[in-house]
Write a protein that holds these residues in place. Structure first.
Motif, PDB file in Angstrom:
ATOM      1  N   MET A  22      10.619  10.937  14.205  1.00 49.50           N
ATOM      2  CA  MET A  22      10.480  10.307  15.516  1.00 49.50           C
ATOM      3  C   MET A  22       9.017  10.150  15.898  1.00 49.50           C
ATOM      4  N   GLU A  23       8.210  11.168  15.654  1.00 53.95           N
ATOM      5  CA  GLU A  23       6.786  11.084  15.967  1.00 53.95           C
ATOM      6  C   GLU A  23       6.129   9.967  15.154  1.00 53.95           C
ATOM      7  N   SER A  24       6.513   9.821  13.902  1.00 54.42           N
ATOM      8  CA  SER A  24       5.972   8.767  13.063  1.00 54.42           C
ATOM      9  C   SER A  24       6.358   7.388  13.598  1.00 54.42           C
ATOM     10  N   THR A  25       7.606   7.231  14.009  1.00 53.63           N
ATOM     11  CA  THR A  25       8.083   5.964  14.548  1.00 53.63           C
ATOM     12  C   THR A  25       7.364   5.623  15.845  1.00 53.63           C
ATOM     13  N   ILE A  26       7.182   6.603  16.717  1.00 49.65           N
ATOM     14  CA  ILE A  26       6.469   6.371  17.975  1.00 49.65           C
ATOM     15  C   ILE A  26       5.027   5.969  17.682  1.00 49.65           C
ATOM     16  N   GLY A  27       4.409   6.610  16.690  1.00 46.23           N
ATOM     17  CA  GLY A  27       3.056   6.243  16.313  1.00 46.23           C
ATOM     18  C   GLY A  27       2.967   4.797  15.838  1.00 46.23           C
ATOM     19  N   LEU A  28       3.924   4.372  15.013  1.00 40.42           N
ATOM     20  CA  LEU A  28       3.954   2.980  14.555  1.00 40.42           C
ATOM     21  C   LEU A  28       4.130   2.026  15.730  1.00 40.42           C
ATOM     22  N   TYR A  29       5.027   2.363  16.630  1.00 37.41           N
ATOM     23  CA  TYR A  29       5.288   1.542  17.818  1.00 37.41           C
ATOM     24  C   TYR A  29       4.007   1.344  18.618  1.00 37.41           C
ATOM     25  N   LYS A  30       3.294   2.432  18.867  1.00 32.66           N
ATOM     26  CA  LYS A  30       2.058   2.337  19.639  1.00 32.66           C
ATOM     27  C   LYS A  30       0.998   1.536  18.887  1.00 32.66           C
ATOM     28  N   THR A  31       0.871   1.778  17.588  1.00 28.63           N
ATOM     29  CA  THR A  31      -0.160   1.102  16.793  1.00 28.63           C
ATOM     30  C   THR A  31       0.128  -0.386  16.629  1.00 28.63           C
ATOM     31  N   GLU A  32       1.394  -0.733  16.389  1.00 29.98           N
ATOM     32  CA  GLU A  32       1.737  -2.118  16.082  1.00 29.98           C
ATOM     33  C   GLU A  32       2.028  -2.968  17.310  1.00 29.98           C
ATOM     34  N   LEU A  33       2.480  -2.354  18.380  1.00 36.72           N
ATOM     35  CA  LEU A  33       2.901  -3.161  19.530  1.00 36.72           C
ATOM     36  C   LEU A  33       2.080  -2.899  20.778  1.00 36.72           C
ATOM     37  N   ILE A  34       1.955  -1.683  21.169  1.00 33.35           N
ATOM     38  CA  ILE A  34       1.358  -1.376  22.466  1.00 33.35           C
ATOM     39  C   ILE A  34      -0.164  -1.545  22.449  1.00 33.35           C
ATOM     40  N   LYS A  35      -0.858  -0.879  21.554  1.00 37.14           N
ATOM     41  CA  LYS A  35      -2.325  -0.902  21.589  1.00 37.14           C
ATOM     42  C   LYS A  35      -2.931  -2.284  21.319  1.00 37.14           C
ATOM     43  N   PRO A  36      -2.444  -3.054  20.344  1.00 31.51           N
ATOM     44  CA  PRO A  36      -3.070  -4.356  20.099  1.00 31.51           C
ATOM     45  C   PRO A  36      -2.845  -5.367  21.222  1.00 31.51           C
ATOM     46  N   GLN A  37      -1.846  -5.175  22.025  1.00 35.25           N
ATOM     47  CA  GLN A  37      -1.468  -6.162  23.039  1.00 35.25           C
ATOM     48  C   GLN A  37      -1.878  -5.757  24.448  1.00 35.25           C
ATOM     49  N   ARG A  38      -2.831  -4.878  24.598  1.00 36.06           N
ATOM     50  CA  ARG A  38      -3.240  -4.448  25.937  1.00 36.06           C
ATOM     51  C   ARG A  38      -3.768  -5.619  26.723  1.00 36.06           C
ATOM     52  N   PRO A  39      -3.741  -5.634  27.992  1.00 41.66           N
ATOM     53  CA  PRO A  39      -2.952  -4.710  28.802  1.00 41.66           C
ATOM     54  C   PRO A  39      -1.596  -5.302  29.163  1.00 41.66           C
ATOM     55  N   ARG A  40      -0.590  -4.530  29.008  1.00 46.36           N
ATOM     56  CA  ARG A  40       0.723  -4.872  29.561  1.00 46.36           C
ATOM     57  C   ARG A  40       0.810  -4.094  30.855  1.00 46.36           C
ATOM     58  N   LYS A  41       1.011  -4.779  31.920  1.00 44.50           N
ATOM     59  CA  LYS A  41       0.894  -4.137  33.225  1.00 44.50           C
ATOM     60  C   LYS A  41       2.225  -3.738  33.849  1.00 44.50           C
ATOM     61  N   THR A  42       3.310  -4.351  33.418  1.00 46.77           N
ATOM     62  CA  THR A  42       4.587  -4.066  34.063  1.00 46.77           C
ATOM     63  C   THR A  42       5.659  -3.761  33.025  1.00 46.77           C
ATOM     64  N   LEU A  43       6.687  -3.089  33.495  1.00 52.19           N
ATOM     65  CA  LEU A  43       7.828  -2.793  32.643  1.00 52.19           C
ATOM     66  C   LEU A  43       8.492  -4.075  32.159  1.00 52.19           C
ATOM     67  N   SER A  44       8.485  -5.114  33.002  1.00 57.19           N
ATOM     68  CA  SER A  44       9.104  -6.381  32.604  1.00 57.19           C
ATOM     69  C   SER A  44       8.361  -7.048  31.452  1.00 57.19           C
ATOM     70  N   GLN A  45       7.109  -6.673  31.208  1.00 57.48           N
ATOM     71  CA  GLN A  45       6.369  -7.176  30.058  1.00 57.48           C
ATOM     72  C   GLN A  45       6.636  -6.324  28.811  1.00 57.48           C
ATOM     73  N   VAL A  46       6.817  -5.036  29.003  1.00 59.49           N
ATOM     74  CA  VAL A  46       6.980  -4.116  27.877  1.00 59.49           C
ATOM     75  C   VAL A  46       8.403  -4.142  27.316  1.00 59.49           C
TER      76      VAL A  46
END
Length: 64
Positions: A22-46
Motif C-alpha cells: 500500500m505504501e508503494s502504491t501511494i508513493g506511485l500515486y503521488k509521484t505520477e499524478l499528484i506532484k507533477p500536476q500541482r496545484p490541484r486546489k479542490t476535491l472536484s479536481q482531484v
C-alpha cells in the motif's frame, strides 16, 4: 469498522510488512499524478484524476 465492512490489518503491532504494498502504491500515486500536476486546489479536481489513474493502474494498456 464493522459497520463499514472493513477488517483490521492482520499484521502484528509495529509490523510494517503488511503495509509495504500500500505504501508503494501511494508513493506511485503521488509521484505520477499528484506532484507533477500541482496545484490541484479542490476535491472536484482531484477525484476524477484519481479515478482515471486507478483505472490506468489496474488496467494498463502499455508497459510501465
Amino acid at each position: 469498522m464493522d459497520a463499514a465492512g472493513v477488517t483490521a490489518s492482520i499484521g502484528s503491532v509495529g509490523d510494517a510488512y503488511d503495509k509495504a504494498l500500500m505504501e508503494s502504491t501511494i508513493g506511485l500515486y503521488k509521484t505520477e499524478l499528484i506532484k507533477p500536476q500541482r496545484p490541484r486546489k479542490t476535491l472536484s479536481q482531484v477525484e476524477p484524476a484519481t479515478a482515471e489513474w486507478i483505472d490506468w493502474y489496474c488496467h494498463p494498456t502499455t508497459p510501465r
